[in-house]
Structures are given as C-alpha cells and as structure tokens.
Enzyme design. Structure first.
Site, PDB file in Angstrom:
ATOM      1  N   ASP A 160       0.877  -1.172   0.000  1.00 53.56           N
ATOM      2  CA  ASP A 160       0.000   0.000   0.000  1.00 53.56           C
ATOM      3  C   ASP A 160       0.922   1.232   0.000  1.00 53.56           C
ATOM      4  OD1 ASP A 160      -2.222   1.770   0.584  1.00 53.56           O
ATOM      5  OD2 ASP A 160      -1.477   1.811   2.653  1.00 53.56           O
TER       6      ASP A 160
ATOM      7  N   ASP B 241      -0.287   5.119   0.843  1.00 49.44           N
ATOM      8  CA  ASP B 241      -0.595   6.128   1.871  1.00 49.44           C
ATOM      9  C   ASP B 241      -0.626   5.497   3.261  1.00 49.44           C
ATOM     10  OD1 ASP B 241      -1.017   8.517   0.228  1.00 49.44           O
ATOM     11  OD2 ASP B 241      -2.589   7.294  -0.674  1.00 49.44           O
TER      12      ASP B 241
HETATM   13  C1  XBP Z   1      -5.405   6.049   0.571  1.00 49.85           C
HETATM   14  C2  XBP Z   1      -6.481   6.944   0.247  1.00 49.85           C
HETATM   15  C3  XBP Z   1      -6.278   7.950  -0.745  1.00 49.85           C
HETATM   16  C4  XBP Z   1      -5.690   9.291  -0.413  1.00 49.85           C
HETATM   17  C5  XBP Z   1      -6.134  10.264  -1.459  1.00 49.85           C
HETATM   18  O1  XBP Z   1      -5.953   4.800   0.986  1.00 49.85           O
HETATM   19  O2  XBP Z   1      -7.578   6.815   0.711  1.00 49.85           O
HETATM   20  O3  XBP Z   1      -7.599   8.236  -1.139  1.00 49.85           O
HETATM   21  O4  XBP Z   1      -6.116   9.760   0.849  1.00 49.85           O
HETATM   22  O5  XBP Z   1      -5.821   9.860  -2.729  1.00 49.85           O
HETATM   23  P1  XBP Z   1      -5.034   3.493   0.985  1.00 49.85           P
HETATM   24  P2  XBP Z   1      -6.574  10.449  -4.012  1.00 49.85           P
HETATM   25  O6  XBP Z   1      -3.760   3.829   1.694  1.00 49.85           O
HETATM   26  O7  XBP Z   1      -5.840   2.472   1.751  1.00 49.85           O
HETATM   27  O8  XBP Z   1      -4.807   3.066  -0.442  1.00 49.85           O
HETATM   28  O9  XBP Z   1      -7.082  11.813  -3.655  1.00 49.85           O
HETATM   29  O10 XBP Z   1      -5.527  10.503  -5.091  1.00 49.85           O
HETATM   30  O11 XBP Z   1      -7.716   9.527  -4.357  1.00 49.85           O
HETATM   31 MG    MG Z   2      -2.958   3.118   3.475  1.00 48.59          MG
END
Ligand code: XBP
Ligand code: MG
Length: 256
Positions: free
Chosen positions: A12, A14
């Site tokens: 993953d 973020d």
């Molecule tokens: C990450 C997210 C992303 C970011 C925003 O979730 O939810 O939506 O916050 O990204 P994970 P975008 O780590 O579970 O993948 O604005 O580019 O959609």
């Molecule tokens: Mg995440």
C-alpha cells in the site's frame, strides 16, 4: 496442499510507504477547496473521520453527504467533484515536489534488500498514480514492476479488487506474496484477496482493528531504530528483513 515460495511483496502507499494523510493529502484538499471559493475546511480531527472512505473523490462525496448535501443535489456536482480532485492532485504533487513527505523507517532499506534478493515488488493503492510517482525517489520507483492505483478498478479498498488486479498482473497466487498495509480498510482488502498481511501503523490508523494481520508493527525498523511490536512475532529480530519475511511466509504455510 499447495505450498508456494515467497515471490513478491505488495505495498500500500498512503500510510504504509509514507505518512501522507495529515500533512499531505489533507492540506491539498483544503487548498483546492479554498481555490474554488468553497467554505469547506477539513481539520485534523474531521479528516480522521473522513478517512473511513478511501479515494479522494469518494471522500469528498462522503463529506458532502454528511455536511453539505445541497452541493451534491446541484446540476454538475459530479463534474465539480472531479475538477476539485484534479486541483487537489495538483496541490499534492506541488507539496511532494518541495520534498514534503519522507518515507517511513525501513521502507527504502527493505525495498532494496528484497529487490536485490530477487523478490518481485508491486503497489496496490487507492491513490492517484501520479501521486505514487511523485512520492518515491526514481531509483526506488524503478524497483516496482506493477503499480495498481486510483481508478484502475471501480471498487476501491476495502474491496479486494486492486489486490486481485495486481496479482493478475504479477501472474502469482496470493499464497506466493505478502502484503503491507497501514489501515483497517487496506487490511480488509488484502485479506479478502487472500494475502497474508503485515501492518505498519500510521498516525490516523493506530486504533484500527487489525484482526487477521500476520503482525502489527510501529514500522519496518532500521538497524539503529528497532520496530515496536503490537502483535505477532519478529522471530527474535528487531526489524523487518528478508529472513523475517521468509519466516512469516513459513508461518502462513504451516497455518494452512
Ligand atoms: C489512501 C487513500 C487515498 C488518499 C487520497 O488509501 O484513501 O484516497 O487519501 O488519494 P489506501 P486520491 O492507503 O488504503 O490506499 O485523492 O488521489 O484519491
Ligand atoms: Mg494506506
């Protein structure tokens, strides 16, 4: 019973590769809202609640449903959400360009060690693909053979779709891989795809329910900065290294 060798690691982005939400995505959303003349402002506490929904466009719709339902009722609302999201991505990329967000402890080290040992590397994230390219230094980005991101699949995490898409690209069964996640939604997605998953917590996710994870850790650790174990075992180590990945993989085989 089928017993697979460990062949790939799926990460993953973020919260896992870097703690991007509070001081990255959140201010980028707010800059887009201000630029568009909207009175919306997502403070740190509200943003924590909004993280229940993954994906930026989906998160804005979720916010509107709760706080500004009139916005969604307007003609062209969907187009405005898309335009706001494009602006948010522009602001986020600018922030990353300024060197805004460091990788989590142990990430660069483990990626290099794993790639050097012949493990294949992939990404499974809900964020926009350009955000991944901008977050990782080019030498690390080049180590990933598959990047599953953003709208590649229709259903974002906690649906397993992005992980299933990545497994298909790799041509591997889930039992030959380990996933790395930081959130309950991410863990639900990886487990539903059949992937044994290691969790490294991030600021907003420390109180999430991580039942089913192989281990829950503060981070991947560095030689001079041991990781803290919340659950699971490090098999006597102080950081996540190749030997530990193999030991965890053996644990998953012995359990099945
Ligand atoms: C990450 C997210 C992303 C970011 C925003 O979730 O939810 O939506 O916050 O990204 P994970 P975008 O780590 O579970 O993948 O604005 O580019 O959609
Ligand atoms: Mg995440």
């Amino acid at each position: 019973m089928l017993r697979f060798m460990l062949e790939a690691l799926i990460f993953d982005v973020d919260g896992t590769l870097a703690d991007t939400e509070r001081d990255g995505h959140r201010p980028a959303f707010n800059a887009a809202f201000a630029e568009a003349g909207l009175a919306w402002h997502w403070d740190e506490a509200l943003y924590g609640e909004l993280l229940a929904v993954t994906g930026g466009k989906e998160r804005m719709r979720f916010y509107c449903e709760r706080h500004d339902p009139g916005f969604l009722a307007q003609a062209g609302a969907e187009q405005r959400i898309r335009a706001l999201h494009a602006a948010k991505t522009r602001h986020y990329l600018k922030l990353l360009e300024r060197g805004g967000i460091p990788l989590q402890p142990g990430v660069a080290r483990l990626l290099r060690e794993a790639h050097g040992a012949g493990l294949r590397l992939a990404i499974a994230t809900t964020t926009t693909p350009e955000n991944v390219t901008a977050l990782l230094p080019p030498d690390l980005l080049a180590l990933f053979e598959t990047v599953g991101a953003g709208d590649t699949v229709a259903r974002k995490k906690p649906a397993p779709d992005i992980y299933l898409w990545v497994l298909q690209q790799l041509g591997l069964p889930a039992g030959a891989c380990l996933a790395f996640e930081d959130s309950a939604n991410g863990l639900k997605a990886s487990l539903a795809a059949g992937l044994p998953t290691v969790v490294t917590i991030s600021e907003y996710t420390q109180d999430h329910d991580f039942a089913g994870a192989l281990a829950v850790l503060s981070d991947l650790g560095e030689p001079d900065r041991p990781c803290v174990v919340r659950s699971g075992t490090l098999h006597g180590r102080t950081l996540v290294d190749l030997d530990l990945l193999q030991a965890w993989h053996r644990d998953t085989i012995n359990k099945t």
